[in-house]
Design a protein around this motif. Structure first.
Motif, PDB file in Angstrom:
ATOM      1  N   VAL A 121      -5.633  11.152  -4.991  1.00  0.00           N
ATOM      2  CA  VAL A 121      -5.981  10.673  -3.733  1.00  0.00           C
ATOM      3  C   VAL A 121      -5.138  11.138  -2.951  1.00  0.00           C
ATOM      4  CG1 VAL A 121      -6.494   8.583  -4.739  1.00  0.00           C
ATOM      5  CG2 VAL A 121      -3.970   9.149  -4.082  1.00  0.00           C
ATOM      6  N   HIS A 171      -8.195   0.288  10.457  1.00  0.00           N
ATOM      7  CA  HIS A 171      -9.271   0.634   9.210  1.00  0.00           C
ATOM      8  C   HIS A 171     -10.280  -0.373   9.222  1.00  0.00           C
ATOM      9  CE1 HIS A 171      -5.034   0.557   6.830  1.00  0.00           C
ATOM     10  NE2 HIS A 171      -5.246   2.103   7.887  1.00  0.00           N
ATOM     11  N   SER A 224     -13.253   2.077  10.582  1.00  0.00           N
ATOM     12  CA  SER A 224     -13.869   2.757   9.032  1.00  0.00           C
ATOM     13  C   SER A 224     -15.289   1.785   8.729  1.00  0.00           C
ATOM     14  CB  SER A 224     -12.360   3.120   8.629  1.00  0.00           C
ATOM     15  OG  SER A 224     -11.890   4.128   9.923  1.00  0.00           O
ATOM     16  N   VAL A 260     -14.043   8.855   6.516  1.00  0.00           N
ATOM     17  CA  VAL A 260     -13.109   8.817   5.330  1.00  0.00           C
ATOM     18  C   VAL A 260     -12.543   7.134   5.446  1.00  0.00           C
ATOM     19  CG1 VAL A 260     -11.087  10.044   4.138  1.00  0.00           C
ATOM     20  CG2 VAL A 260     -12.314  11.467   4.773  1.00  0.00           C
ATOM     21  N   ALA A 261     -12.691   6.040   5.217  1.00  0.00           N
ATOM     22  CA  ALA A 261     -12.177   5.144   4.776  1.00  0.00           C
ATOM     23  C   ALA A 261     -10.829   4.657   4.031  1.00  0.00           C
ATOM     24  CB  ALA A 261     -13.310   3.664   5.517  1.00  0.00           C
ATOM     25  N   PRO A 262      -9.988   3.738   4.379  1.00  0.00           N
ATOM     26  CA  PRO A 262      -9.904   3.934   3.568  1.00  0.00           C
ATOM     27  C   PRO A 262      -9.712   2.600   2.899  1.00  0.00           C
ATOM     28  CG  PRO A 262      -9.111   1.869   5.827  1.00  0.00           C
ATOM     29  CD  PRO A 262      -9.939   2.789   5.855  1.00  0.00           C
ATOM     30  N   CYS A 263      -8.780   2.386   1.105  1.00  0.00           N
ATOM     31  CA  CYS A 263      -9.328   2.582  -0.086  1.00  0.00           C
ATOM     32  C   CYS A 263      -8.677   0.781  -0.173  1.00  0.00           C
ATOM     33  CB  CYS A 263      -8.473   2.726  -1.485  1.00  0.00           C
ATOM     34  SG  CYS A 263      -9.130   4.517  -0.909  1.00  0.00           S
ATOM     35  N   THR A 287      -5.958  -3.681   3.095  1.00  0.00           N
ATOM     36  CA  THR A 287      -6.216  -1.972   3.442  1.00  0.00           C
ATOM     37  C   THR A 287      -4.651  -0.618   3.272  1.00  0.00           C
ATOM     38  OG1 THR A 287      -6.828  -1.754   5.160  1.00  0.00           O
ATOM     39  CG2 THR A 287      -8.327  -1.365   3.520  1.00  0.00           C
ATOM     40  N   ALA A 297      -6.866   6.728   1.199  1.00  0.00           N
ATOM     41  CA  ALA A 297      -7.924   6.653   0.862  1.00  0.00           C
ATOM     42  C   ALA A 297      -8.248   7.883  -0.205  1.00  0.00           C
ATOM     43  CB  ALA A 297      -8.011   7.609   2.574  1.00  0.00           C
ATOM     44  N   GLU A 298      -9.954   8.113  -0.455  1.00  0.00           N
ATOM     45  CA  GLU A 298     -10.502   9.056  -1.143  1.00  0.00           C
ATOM     46  C   GLU A 298      -9.580  10.874  -1.091  1.00  0.00           C
ATOM     47  OE1 GLU A 298     -14.376  10.092  -1.365  1.00  0.00           O
ATOM     48  OE2 GLU A 298     -14.582   7.968  -0.899  1.00  0.00           O
ATOM     49  N   VAL A 353     -12.528  12.531   9.795  1.00  0.00           N
ATOM     50  CA  VAL A 353     -10.782  11.916   9.231  1.00  0.00           C
ATOM     51  C   VAL A 353     -10.070  11.477  10.263  1.00  0.00           C
ATOM     52  CG1 VAL A 353     -11.829  13.966   7.128  1.00  0.00           C
ATOM     53  CG2 VAL A 353     -10.017  14.536   8.611  1.00  0.00           C
TER      54      VAL A 353
END
Length: 347
Positions: free
Chosen positions: A59, A78, A81, A92-95, A115, A131-132, A244
């Motif tokens: 990650v 966030h 995203s 690329v969105a936050p987990c 998040t 993020a991934e 990103v």
């Protein structure tokens, strides 16, 4: 700004306590157990790490610069995203994070869903998101077909961004990016004494022309933007582009997310036609904004100088930008601002 300046305070060096063990413990506190390997990625404003996990995955963890954004501003980024991702726009969105009980460094989570995490330690408090990992290469800006693809991509983002405005994040303005940056540089005597007056005169003239250009353009539609949409933040894969780093997301005119890719519309007409053809497949473009390329470039030049000056006591900055304190740099900036003022002269 010089060797005679007082030593930096903890506020100037906010990452002094962000050690690798702390990064790994922080990730462990949200259920992402590292295998001990981490790689610091290229970022100056924040600290960003690629963290390899025990389950074989990886990650990217972003530790936000303390004091720059409020929790509410970070969460708005966030949420934007996540809204883009929900529309199947590749970003690329936050987990979503979950807290682990009995962690070495317990965290506080923010957001619905959460998040953003806050880790409080003896070395300071650090906010972070995860993020991934997503790889990619520089976008092929020489290809007309691919520029249309990028235009469609940005148009889709702007269509979502036009639904409502940010309520806590900044709105692009000449006052904030331009005059406030100029004032900070002058007040803190950043420019070497013998070139300070020429730089100030050149900056004042350039910013006056920036304001005049915005005045001539009139009222423009303001939407939510990526905010820093240069080629380094648009990564390309065989499946096309993805975004990103929405750290500079803001309200502003659409051109802010277009001009950094291609520069002057008069010099790259075919590329601009392709980019805007793709863009207008999803979002109308106001042609008055074509006159804002040089004004926006000028704002970025002035703001960039103030950004470097404000961060100079962070040890990462002198190491990465050793030329910044040299008189030659400011002489070059003075000439560049004079040239920008010439480019913005009314026809």
């Amino acid at each position: 700004m010089t060797p005679s300046d007082p030593p930096p305070s903890s506020q100037d060096t906010p990452y002094a306590g962000l050690h690798p063990d702390l990064v790994l413990d922080a990730l462990d506190s949200v259920g992402l157990r590292g295998d001990g390997r981490l790689l610091q990625l290229n970022s100056y404003e924040n600290r960003v790490f690629q963290v390899f996990l025990e389950d074989g995955g990886a990650v990217v963890a972003k530790f936000y610069r303390p004091g720059r954004w409020s929790d509410e501003q970070i969460l708005e980024e966030h949420e934007f995203s996540a809204e883009l991702a929900a529309e199947e726009i590749p970003v690329v969105a936050p987990c979503v994070l979950s807290r682990v009980d009995n962690a070495r460094h317990p965290v506080t989570l923010r957001g619905e869903p959460p998040t953003l995490a806050l880790a409080r330690t003896a070395h300071g408090s650090f906010r972070f998101g995860v993020a991934e990992r997503r790889a990619g290469r520089a976008p092929p800006l020489e290809s007309v077909a691919d520029l249309e693809w990028i235009g469609r991509f940005i148009g889709r983002m702007h269509r979502v961004g036009s639904r409502r405005a940010f309520t806590t994040r900044k709105t692009l303005s000449v006052a904030d990016l331009g005059w406030a940056s100029r004032d900070w540089i002058c007040e803190h005597r950043v420019v070497p004494a013998h070139t300070a007056t020429p730089w100030k005169q050149a900056c004042d003239e350039a910013l006056e022309r920036v304001q005049a250009a915005f005045d001539r353009a009139g009222a423009l539609r303001v939407i939510r933007l990526h905010g820093d949409c240069h080629a380094g933040n648009v990564l390309w894969t065989d499946d096309g582009p993805h975004f990103v780093d929405l750290d500079d997301a803001m309200n502003g005119p659409a051109m802010q997310d277009l001009w950094m890719l291609l520069g002057d519309p008069g010099e790259n007409r075919a590329q601009w036609r392709a980019l805007l053809a793709g863009y207008e497949a999803f979002m109308d473009f106001d042609e008055r904004e074509l006159a804002l390329v040089e004004p926006l470039r000028t704002l970025r030049i002035v703001h960039y100088g103030a950004w470097l000056a404000r961060r100079w006591n962070d040890p990462a900055f002198p190491a990465a930008f050793p030329w910044f304190k040299d008189a030659q740099y400011w002489e070059q900036q003075t000439q560049l601002l004079r040239e920008q003022a010439q480019r913005m002269r009314p026809a």
